[in-house]
Scaffold this active site. Sequence first.
Site, PDB file in Angstrom:
ATOM      1  NE  ARG A 243      43.922 -79.263  94.465  1.00 34.57           N
ATOM      2  CZ  ARG A 243      43.344 -78.090  94.274  1.00 34.57           C
ATOM      3  NH1 ARG A 243      43.502 -77.129  95.177  1.00 34.57           N
ATOM      4  NH2 ARG A 243      42.616 -77.861  93.196  1.00 34.57           N
ATOM      5  CD  GLU A 272      40.700 -80.258 101.249  1.00 33.59           C
ATOM      6  OE1 GLU A 272      39.642 -79.945 100.648  1.00 33.59           O
ATOM      7  OE2 GLU A 272      41.737 -79.599 101.169  1.00 33.59           O
ATOM      8  CG  HIS A 293      39.753 -76.273 100.026  1.00 36.79           C
ATOM      9  ND1 HIS A 293      40.129 -77.475  99.487  1.00 36.79           N
ATOM     10  CD2 HIS A 293      40.121 -75.343  99.098  1.00 36.79           C
ATOM     11  CE1 HIS A 293      40.692 -77.288  98.301  1.00 36.79           C
ATOM     12  NE2 HIS A 293      40.688 -75.989  98.041  1.00 36.79           N
TER      13      HIS A 293
END
Length: 331
Positions: A243, A272, A293
């Site tokens: 993360r 993000e 991602h």
Amino acid sequence: MKKRPHVVVTRRLPDAIETRMRELFETELNIDDVPMSPDALAAAMQRAEVLVPTVTDRIDAALIAAAGPQLKLIASFSNGFDHIDVEAALKRGIAVTNTPGVLTEDTADMTMALILAVPRRLVEGARVLSADRDWAGWTPTWMLGRRVTGKRLGIVGMGRIGQAVARRARAFGVSIHYHNRHRVAPQVEEALEATWWDSLDQMLARMDIISINCPRTPGTYHLLSERRLKLMRPEAYLVNTARGEIVDEAALIKLIASGAIAGAGLDVYENEPMINPKLLRLAEAGKVVLLPHMGSATIEGRIEMGEKVLINIRAFFDGHKPPDRVLPSML
């Protein structure tokens, strides 16, 4: 005939999963795959008995407080659950589930790919052959990277994914080190030939590559703070497929730009889907490798995630404990 629960799915899922959902439940699909706004999420939570969100949907305390009384389950299509206020859901009597365990190998593959790509400058090299210029051919001192074999890898978070990364790295002759809240079982350490560090600071100062593989929790926010990032050696690289919020991104950018850290491979970002323009400039300069991602993005993984969502919903409405229920104690 037993009433079928009303399920709202916030994003497009694999066809096989969507078809099975329609067969089993009264299902609203997001055919256009447009992310739901907070207002759209609030409206969905007013009519759904089950919400199936993904990591891009922020289900905070305010949304949960405004949910309709019929909402009984948030069956997230995700390995992580930091996008959901689990405590707020529990107080409202709403169960939360996730889809753990099915993305381990996919994420570990991508982590290993970045561990190789950054020191060996693979993206820079690929760009040369796709640019509007001629390649002059091989020369002894051009595009020199760093050897991976013989290096020390420090894994932050030695859970399923961390251990899968360690198995792959050992095959490349990399020495395995790790920091975890709890030391793993002796047989795991022996199998991986892994060295445990109770002090993250001490480990960071000694590694050639750092891989972030821990979950995002309140306790891991900016775990790699500016102070800790400054402990890394100038020849070291950082890889993050966990993360973005675990790393102080602004500090990382500053340290890479100044040469205090050699580079980074990132698949996740602090804000993000917004990407810091300074990171993009570092990528253009060959200092970092950036991916959108996609660490868990395999067809097989997405289908297995969907199957877990289906099982969790069916178990819940059949009166059983869902196999992947998330509780505040897990945070």
